[in-house]
Structures are given as structure tokens and as C-alpha cells.
Design a protein around this motif. Structure first.
Motif, mmCIF file in Angstrom:
data_model
loop_
_atom_site.group_PDB
_atom_site.id
_atom_site.type_symbol
_atom_site.label_atom_id
_atom_site.label_comp_id
_atom_site.label_asym_id
_atom_site.label_seq_id
_atom_site.Cartn_x
_atom_site.Cartn_y
_atom_site.Cartn_z
ATOM 1 N N HIS A 71 -4.875 -6.258 -1.673
ATOM 2 C CA HIS A 71 -6.013 -5.389 -2.005
ATOM 3 C C HIS A 71 -7.347 -6.105 -1.877
ATOM 4 N N GLU A 72 -7.296 -7.349 -1.413
ATOM 5 C CA GLU A 72 -8.552 -8.086 -1.230
ATOM 6 C C GLU A 72 -8.856 -8.214 0.251
ATOM 7 N N GLN A 82 -12.874 -2.642 5.496
ATOM 8 C CA GLN A 82 -14.098 -2.240 4.814
ATOM 9 C C GLN A 82 -13.766 -1.588 3.466
ATOM 10 N N ALA A 83 -12.768 -0.720 3.492
ATOM 11 C CA ALA A 83 -12.394 -0.001 2.268
ATOM 12 C C ALA A 83 -11.984 -0.980 1.167
ATOM 13 N N LEU A 84 -11.275 -2.052 1.556
ATOM 14 C CA LEU A 84 -10.830 -3.009 0.546
ATOM 15 C C LEU A 84 -12.018 -3.692 -0.130
ATOM 16 N N ASP A 85 -13.140 -3.732 0.562
ATOM 17 C CA ASP A 85 -14.333 -4.379 0.013
ATOM 18 C C ASP A 85 -15.096 -3.509 -0.971
ATOM 19 N N TYR A 86 -14.794 -2.234 -1.016
ATOM 20 C CA TYR A 86 -15.569 -1.314 -1.852
ATOM 21 C C TYR A 86 -14.807 -0.893 -3.107
ATOM 22 N N GLY A 87 -14.231 -1.870 -3.792
ATOM 23 C CA GLY A 87 -13.588 -1.533 -5.060
ATOM 24 C C GLY A 87 -12.187 -0.978 -4.894
ATOM 25 N N ALA A 88 -11.357 -1.675 -4.102
ATOM 26 C CA ALA A 88 -9.958 -1.260 -3.959
ATOM 27 C C ALA A 88 -9.163 -1.752 -5.159
#
Lengths: 631, 631
Positions: free
Chosen positions: A521-522, A546-552
Motif C-alpha cells: 500500500h506504499e 499515484q493512487a497509493l500516494d494519496y492516502g491508500a
């Protein structure tokens, strides 16, 4: 139909002229849902008042209307009417005033569809059939209507059981009338419904539909492509909703499930389907144990009553242990015959090939004991008797005693022994173990009780494997989103080939029926795996990174192969028997003849044209590409 | 997010420093399922003990562990934690001994993911927030863990409501965190679950999965094609499981349903999706009324509690009546303004164009009265005032009195009048009726109450329509398997264009949300329709024709458009708001950038190549093909 039709017809040939021995009993029971659930109303909204299969003595005197197929007619006196629920005996009226009813019921060919109305009466004393659920009653008909006449069927129904699967698939709509197919499809529907209740109603999962028109995934060589109306641009049919379910976790859905259609183009493969279904699950804030307990509860809750209760938790085994003891990552734990490491016995052996094997890295000598195998196997090594191989003789002279003690050899046992690299030696014995089981069972030994369901978790898989075509490079053992084992994260930067993963497989009776993992998740770790370890093109997955960087949130999940699971539960010989309209080995729909040629003008909007192979290419192809028989 | 975030942030700006006015209340209520069902356990199998949104005074003193996103932080004293279930206030510890906890909670950026453990305490007197479900309590934190940090988001969350839909789709995983999207997807999941309970558990329907890799259907010009590994042979993605569900009836499945993925390639169309979902249903031995009652029960059972009860049976209207009164086959019956035939008033008119219109076949004069329309419309004909059109003046002089009486004209009303062929005149007024409604509502008149759900059956459609491009030939008004109206069967052999069908549409608030029919179950009739009436190539459907000959029961069904239905129930502005990962107007996935180019070598196994358009073709194409903005 038709295995039961055979039995039925045998039964009907008894002198009473009445129907004994129907096996619809089992079927009807399976439709009565478990005690917590009400029995569905099968006659709502339609012309009938009852189903054929539900009538009992408690209905005596009732006026009923039934719709069904003419299963059988005997001497123009009795007619057996069938619907999905069962069979019922109808008495054809013989008096002059009912001549038109008699005409309809006597002239309609077998498998014609009729509607009859009449009274439920008891059978004359002595003519009841206790083995038929409706065997105490019959229907005294007043009116009859022919709803549709049946032409001569493409095969004698009695003989159908001997027909090829190709014929069954070509006339699938007739095959679906069989007891077996009705039971399989209804059990599938009910089991999936219970899974939904468990996930959605009991544990707050959200059923989210994800797209099937998607973008190709890195290494997605088995993905069907779909041309779009933009020149050169294609959708791909994904092999699973993997990316979407992870993105749903990033989107805060928290608990997702879907009975998901998936696609895989593997060309011609026996017992695989180009489209298949998986129970797809993902959760946030979960660990491996959480997913395992969830799935155990799911299977317990949805398990058919007549298959007995499931014990939980399921046993668990590491990948290393599964390989060492069973030679496979999907051990059939219904029977023993485990692999034993007997390397120590041979540390000082004089036998050349054993010494050679043991001197190499990971070299080992392994064995399995086949109990009673002397009856069925071309013997290699046999305890307490003569040794029918010079090597065996030599080995027994050298290490006989310690070997006999280590493996607990009994009279009539056979020992299979191999020497070589650990993984290969185990794998070979794992295959022989299953073949021996087949041989023993062919001789009547019951090793794998069909009533036993042996679930097993296999855990601690390696995260990466050397590529087959280039062992210097690594590829994901499962997929690149799998998280490493918490103890092995540091290895990703030093010796990634040694890292274990948080992947887990669910195995049932030696078949893999599910697999999943805790995901990375990182973004930084995911980027490292994709770029530094796997050398993948990161661009194709930029949206996920990118998605993992926005609070996954931390998340993990699993997918169960529904076709395989239902196949094992029903005991069907093939997954094609639990799918309404399956494709053949070669990916054909034999009923409609798909895939089919398409006129070039219909391809124009998609900016594609067919590259017809030259004759020599076509010939080469047909040599490389074995033509499986269609069934 | 984010319309609610705006409101939230407004709320937070109050001087108390505590959070008033949260609107999660509605959301939480919608998660408490109806009284017959237990509330799901949302914290099973995971690290948390509770969800953020569920905590109340009854939890006071409990030690809890919560996982969620940092929604907001105020003066390093309070932090609002969010999960899918709601918001809760967390008190950041200020004492030295908890410095590490404070550091984590104060330094993590907004939208980072954290796990906190602590005690549920009551808020200081006077600081409770009665409008926030968790407003009586807060969490006194003992430990905190940063599970994932959030990078700077691609947009200011507060401003997001002003962002384009393209941006929302590109960062769909962030958009999914919004109150609206969470509510829509969860309501969809729950409503579908209740539909399944109704069909499967209450009425004995079997959930059967049908293939999506199929053969092209006659006239299937809107079907995506999928190349197979056999040169020139393609699968097609079907627009519905129509053939399969009929074959399941022939196979004796009796009652089938499926939440079916369907595909339609219509190029760029606003508010359409290339893949969509329908509740697909088929029954044997059923008539039109049976299907209608089934669907009414289905919608009643699955209808969300907070939308009020549904009255059944739904009203019904013939196609002819719908056209005559509303100018459309999908009337919005939430408001009046019906079309009135005023031909009789003008039988002896001297106005030329009216006389001409009336003298032609099907010629008529039609009108609608727009109540209060004088306020909003460029007036054509206005009662009891001056007539601002010479024709209007002339008409009023001639027929004023009888016209005023017939249409009951009131002060400030506007009358829209048209003359021409019946169907065209009605259709025109039907469109004007809706436009007038828009205009009136823009001025504050409530015609279409968003809390009203006006269901309507439309029945007795024509079976065939003249082909648009060649009116001398007929095509199916719906599809070629639709059965004719029982009174009109003879017309199929004489005047097929006059035959009515047993097709029925379900309309909700002026949108078609479902359609179905009783099907032809006799091979001979089906053959006649396909070959003699429609001039179709019967070969493509030979399997279906054959199946009808082998004991096909009478059967019928329906399909409900799930995306549209959920869109109307939730009041969402677009079906894209009830789909997790929708495509844009142009069929693009803006997040992953599908469809995408594929290297030629990946097309090779499929024996296709791209026909790149020449420059001039591409140019012509872009002229013909409007470029819709992506949102």
C-alpha cells in the motif's frame, strides 16, 4: 437428463405399471433450503397452482393446474409429467366425455409441453411408490392443453448418457433438462446467494461492479483485445478486477466484493474456460489472518447442508512444507503417502548417482511409501522380499535396516525413491503420489473419499521466481502488487529472490480454489518492486502508483474460483458441468458456433483487418497446435 | 468529496471550535438496514474495534481502536477522523508523555491514513453537537500509528465541487471518498441485494451466468467484436443475454435471473456507457400480467425505506394512448399538460395550413395548455388577451369560444398548437411539453417533485415499424423474438405492420427503466417472423429455432436498466454517478487511459492488423464525428 432417465426407465419396466424408484427425492430435498430460510414460492405469477414435484397426500382433493414436459407415457393410461421440481403421475381419462383430453395426452410426443388441470387423488391401495416423493398421489385430469409439441429429438433420450460431450454441448438446452445439470446450476445459485448474504448482510461488504473494458496490464499476454472506434486503440478484457479492487480501497469503500466475470485467453486448454467467475474480495485494515477467518466463515455459511458441516479454522501449511511433504503447492491432504527426506541414510553411500545427487546444492534423496502398492505398481523397491532391481538390491544391502525403520515399510508396500535437487525431486514424487493414488483407487482402494472436503491454507510463498526463459531475471510468483512478508522487507533491496510474500492459497482436495494476498500500500515500495526488481514499464500502472500516494489504506483480499469450487462441491466431472453454456476445449460455443466469421465491412469501424495466414503458416500452426477433440 | 465538505467546512468555521452541522447523519441512517434485517458487522476481521461513525454515548468509557482518514485538524488540538461510516472527533493529547502521539497526529497531512486507540469520553458540557451523530462524544487518544501518508492532493478538496467531471474521473479513487459516491454505491449494492433476496429466496429464481463471449446476432451492428486465435473468427459481446435466457427456458430452468453485464458500442453518446448492467429476468408459463406483478413486487421489496412506500399495481397505458396524450412512449406522468386533440374544432376552418393538415391521412390539430406559461414562453396563443400572432388572431376569431372551452384556458396560460400527421404532431408537442416544464421549473414552479416516483407500464406496442432508411420494409420495434398480441396473430400473415406486440415497457418519471415481452415459443411462427416478415438470415439463429422445436415452454421476461434505475432513485445527475469506474462520453477510462495502443506483436496471435486511416480520411472523420467534451 439422462443418467437418471435410465434408472427411471428401468424402474418403469416393473410389472405393476406404476412408477417406483424415482430418484427425484434427493433433488427435491436439495431445493428445500436450510431451516433459517423460507422455502421459495415456485408458483407465484404463473399459470400453474403447484409444481409437479411438490404434491403430497396433504394435497388430496385439491384442484391443481400443472405445467410440464411429458416424461413418459404408459399404455395410454398413465403419463408422467415433469417440471424442474420433480415428477408426478397423471391418469389419462378413459371415458367418452373426455375424448379430447385423452387425444391431447395420448398424441403429444414425449418432451412436449402440456398444461393439465385436475384433482389430486390417492393411488389405489398397493400402488403407492414410497421411493417417489409424489408416490402416494396421482392427478385425475379434467382439462389438458398442448402448449408446444416436441419434434423428434436429435438422440434417443435413453441413450443420451452415452453421447459425446460435443453432442451435449451442441444441444445444451436439452442437456440442461437433465437432473444433474438442474441440480448443479441450482446449487450454484443457492451457494452464491448465501455467500452474498454473508458478505453483504452480515459483514457489510459492498457489491461493486468493475469495468471489463479496460487497458492492458503489464505482461497481460493472456488478455483478449477489443478494438475501439479509434484507430489502433484497444480495450483489454482483464483477467481479474485486481487494480479496481485496490483502487476501491483507496477510495474508502472499506469492504468490497463482486461475483466477477474474468477473462483469460490461453488458447486450447482442457478444463479451462476463456471466461470464468470468481468471488472477488478486498478489505481495508486487514491482515492475512483476517482474510482467512473471513473466508472460512464464508464457506461455512454457504456450505450445502447435505455436505456436512465444515470444521474451522482450516489447517495451514507453508509453501516450503507443502513442497517438501507433497511435492506441490496444492496438496491433496485427504490421504497420506507423504514425501520423506531420506538423504541422511545415504550420507556415506557407495551408489554413484545418489552420491552425486547429494553432493550438489540442494541435493537430496526423497521417497514415498505406497501402502499396498505391490499390488498395482511395477515394483522398484519392495520391503522384506526380493529386490527386483540391482540398484535396489545394492541399496538394501547397504542401508536396508535404517531405511526400513525410517519409512516404516510394511509387507506389500512399495517405496518410490528419487535423488536430485530438492524442488525437482519433491515435484516428481508429488506427481507419482497422485498417480499411485489413481492406480490404487482403480483397484478399489478408497484413498480420496468423495464425501470428504479437505481444505488447506498454503502460506509463505516466495515473492518472486526466476523467469523460466531467463533465470537471471525475476518475475512475480503471483502478481506485482503482493506485499512482502513483514520479516523479509529488507530482502527486497538486497536479495529479493529470498523474500517470502504475504500471499495465501486456499486448496480443496488438491485443487487450488482461491488465492490472495496482503497488497503493497506504499507507493515507494510498489515503485521499487515494479521498476528495480521486475523491470516493468511503470507507465502502464502510473494511475495505481499515484493512487497509493494519496492516502491508500493497508489492504488485502482474495479471489475464489467459483467454477472450480462448485465443481468440487457437486462432484461434477468437469467445470463445464457447472456452467450453463460452457465453451469447448478449443473455446468454441458448439451450440451457436461462436466464434464466427464477420464480414469485412463490420470490421471497418474498428480500423482492423484480418491477416490471413499463408498456406504454409497455417500448416505449421496446425502442427504446433494440437487439435484437442472437442470433448 | 465534496459538496458535503464545503458544508462541513462552513460548519467548522463556527466560533465554538467544535463541529456542528455534519450531514453524515443521513448517510449513517441509510446504512441501518430495514427492520427485517440485522445490521451488518462492519468491524469483523480487521484491526479496528469500531467504525468512526457508529460511536455514541452508549460507548462511553470503552477502549476503541479506529482506522480512518484525517479529515480535518484544528489548532493541533482536535482532529476529525473519517471512515466510510462517518466522522468522529479525536482529542490530540497535549501532555509531554504523549509527545510521539501528538507528533504523529499533528504532522500527518490531511487525508493521511491513521490508526488510533483510546477511550470514548463525553464532550465537555456545552460543546456537544446534536446534529452530528457522534456529536456527544470524542476520543481521548492513547496511541496512534501513521498507516500511510498522503501527498499533496491534485486539487484543493474544498474547491473540488467546482472541478470538471474529467478531473473527477481522472482521480476517481479520490472522488469515491465523497459522501455522494459512497452513498450511491452502497445504496446500489443494498438495493440489488434485496432484489436478489426477492427473486432467489422468495420466488425460486435461479441466478444463472450466461456467456459474454458469443456470436454476433443478426443486425448486431452495435456489438463489440473480439478476435479469436482462429484467423478471421470473432466473438461478439452481446447487448443482452436474450438468446441465452430463452434457451434456459427451453432447458427447463423455469425461472431465471441475472444481474447481467451487457455491451453496446454506440460510439460517443452522452449519458450512455459501452458496458452497462441489467436485471435480467425470464419465466416459463407466464403472461404479461405475471411479469408486471413480479416486477412491482420486486421494486416494492427492494425500494429504499427512506423513499417512501410504492403503490402497486403501477398504472398502465397503451402505446397509442401514451403517444396521443404525451407524444412519447415514455411519458413523465408526474405532471399534466397532456396533449389534446382539437381537430374537431377546425373541421370547417378557413386557415389554410390547418385545412391542409386535416385533409391528409392521419392529419390532426393538437394542442397543449401550459399553465402559467405566459410568464415564461414567447407567446404564440394567449387566452383572453391580445393575440400576438396574426394566425392566432384569426383562429380565435373563428374558433375562439369552442377552443377556450375544450382546453379550459385560464388567465396566464399558454396554448401550444400544432397541425400535421398524428404521430409527428404528438411527438413534437411531447418534446415541447418537456421543454416547457424545464422553463417553468427554472422559474421556480415545482412540476416534477423529486420525492415523487411515478411508475407506469406502457403496453400494446406495435410489433414492427417501417425501416427508417427504407419504409417499404419492416423491422422489429423491439426484437424479433417478441410475441404478437394474441388478437393480432393473424395479421402477421396479412398486414404485419398493423400487429400489436406483447411487449411492455416500464417507465419511471419519464425514463424507460425496463422493457420486456412474452416471447414467441413456436418455431414455425418465429421462422415466419424472421424470414417472411423481417427478411433476416435465419442461419445465424438456427440454434434458437431448433430449440423452439424441442419442447419450448411458453415464456416471457423483462430487463431492468440498473444504472438508470439507481440514478433515478438516488437523484444523481448522471448514470456516471452510480457507477464506480464509468467511461467518459467518448468511451475513455480517464484514470487509466483506456482504450490504448497495443504493440503489433500482441495483435499477431489474433490475426488482425490495424488499418490506419489516411490523413484525409482522418480529417473527414473528425468533421463528421463531433468531439464531445469529456465531461
Amino acid at each position: 437428463m439422462f443418467c437418471w432417465l435410465n434408472r427411471l426407465n428401468r424402474g418403469l419396466a416393473t410389472p405393476t405399471g406404476r412408477i417406483p424408484q424415482l430418484i427425484w427425492g434427493t433433488f427435491s430435498r436439495s431445493l428445500v433450503l436450510s431451516s433459517q430460510r423460507r422455502i421459495p414460492e415456485f408458483s407465484s405469477f404463473v399459470a400453474r397452482t403447484n409444481t409437479c414435484g411438490e404434491l403430497r397426500s396433504s394435497h388430496l382433493g385439491q384442484e391443481v393446474t400443472l405445467c410440464g414436459w411429458i416424461q413418459y407415457r404408459r399404455q395410454n393410461i398413465f403419463l408422467v409429467l415433469r417440471d424442474f421440481h420433480g415428477l408426478v403421475q397423471v391418469v389419462i381419462p378413459q371415458d367418452e366425455s373426455a375424448a379430447s383430453v385423452k387425444k391431447i395426452l395420448c398424441e403429444a410426443p414425449v418432451e412436449s409441453v402440456v398444461k393439465v388441470s385436475g384433482t389430486v387423488i390417492s393411488r389405489p391401495p398397493g400402488q403407492e411408490n414410497p421411493k417417489m416423493p409424489t408416490g402416494e398421489i396421482e392427478i385425475k385430469v379434467k382439462t389438458a392443453e398442448l402448449l408446444n409439441s416436441c419434434k423428434k429429438l436429435p438422440f434417443e433420450i435413453k441413450d443420451f448418457v452415452k453421447k459425446t460431450e460435443a453432442l451435449r454441448l451442441q444441444y445444451r438446452y436439452l442437456d440442461l433438462r437433465s437432473f444433474q445439470m438442474q441440480r448443479n446450476l441450482r446449487l450454484r445459485s443457492q451457494m452464491v446467494m448465501k455467500m452474498r448474504e454473508y458478505l453483504c448482510n452480515l459483514h457489510g461488504f459492498v457489491d461493486v461492479e468493475t469495468p471489463t473494458l479496460f487497458k492492458r496490464t503489464p505482461g497481460g499476454a493472456k488478455e483478449f483485445v477489443i478494438p475501439s472506434r479509434e484507430p489502433g486503440k484497444f480495450y483489454s478484457l482483464p483477467q481479474s478486477p485486481q487494480q479496481f479492487k485496490q483502487l476501491l480501497m483507496v477510495g474508502g469503500i472499506d469492504r468490497y466484493f463482486q461475483v466477477a466475470r474474468c477473462y483469460r485467453d490461453e488458447g486450447s486448454r482442457p478444463d479451462r474456460q476463456p471466461e470464468f467467475t470468481q468471488i472477488d474480495i478486498e478489505m481495508s485494515f486487514v491482515d492475512q489472518t483476517g482474510i482467512q477467518r473471513l473466508i472460512e466463515g464464508l464457506l461455512q455459511y454457504s456450505w450445502p447442508d447435505d455436505k456436512g458441516p465444515l470444521g474451522v479454522p482450516f489447517p495451514s501449511m507453508t509453501f516450503a512444507e507443502a513442497l517438501a511433504s507433497y511435492g506441490t503447492d496444492k496438496p491433496d491432504t485427504r490421504f497420506g503417502m507423504k514425501i520423506v527426506d531420506i538423504s541422511d541414510v545415504f550420507r556415506n553411500t557407495k551408489v554413484g548417482f545418489l552420491r552425486d545427487a547429494l553432493s550438489k546444492p540442494q541435493g537430496a534423496v526423497k521417497a514415498i511409501r505406497v501402502p499396498g502398492g505391490a499390488e498395482v505398481l511395477p515394483v522398484f523397491l519392495k520391503a522384506n522380499r526380493h529386490w527386483n532391481s540391482p540398484v535396489a538390491n545394492f541399496i538394501m544391502e547397504e542401508q536396508g535396516l535404517s531405511l526400513t525403520r525410517l519409512i516404516e515399510i510394511q509387507e506389500e508396500d512399495v517405496i518410490l525413491l528419487t535423488a536430485g535437487e530438492h524442488r525437482r525431486a519433491c515435484s516428481l514424487l508429488g506427481k507419482l503420489r497422485l498417480e499411485c493414488a489413481d492406480l490404487l483407487e482403480a483397484r478399489g482402494v478408497v484413498l480420496r473419499d468423495p464425501a470428504v472436503f479437505s481444505f488447506l491454507w498454503v502460506v509463505d510463498f516466495p515473492l518472486f521466481l526466476p523467469k523460466e526463459e531467463n533465470p537471471g531475471e525475476l518475475e512475480s510468483a503471483h502478481h506485482p502488487f503482493t506485499a512482502p512478508h513483514p520479516s523479509d522487507i529488507h530482502l527486497l533491496y538486497t536479495e529479493p529472490e529470498k523474500a517470502r510474500s504475504q500471499h495465501y492459497d486456499l486448496v480443496l482436495n488438491g485443487s487450488e480454489i482461491g488465492g490472495g494476498s496482503i497488497r503493497i500500500h506504499e507507493a515507494r515500495l510498489q515503485h521499487h518492486v515494479l521498476e528495480a526488481v521486475l523491470k516493468e514499464d511503470v507507465k502502464l500502472l502510473s494511475h495505481l502508483l499515484q493512487a497509493l500516494d494519496y492516502g491508500a489504506p493497508p489492504h488485502g483480499g482474495i479471489a475464489l474460483g467459483l467454477d472450480r469450487l462448485i465443481c468440487l462441491v457437486t462432484g461434477a466431472p468437469s467445470i463445464r458441468d457447472v456452467i450453463a453454456f460452457p465453451k469447448s476445449f478449443r473455446g468454441h460455443d458448439l451450440m451457436s458456433d461462436a466464434p464466427d466469421f464477420i464480414p469485412p465491412e463490420e470490421l471497418k469501424p474498428y480500423h482492423i483487418q484480418v491477416s490471413w495466414p499463408t498456406d504454409s503458416e497455417a500448416e505449421k500452426k496446425s502442427l504446433n497446435h494440437p487439435h484437442y477433440p472437442e470433448s
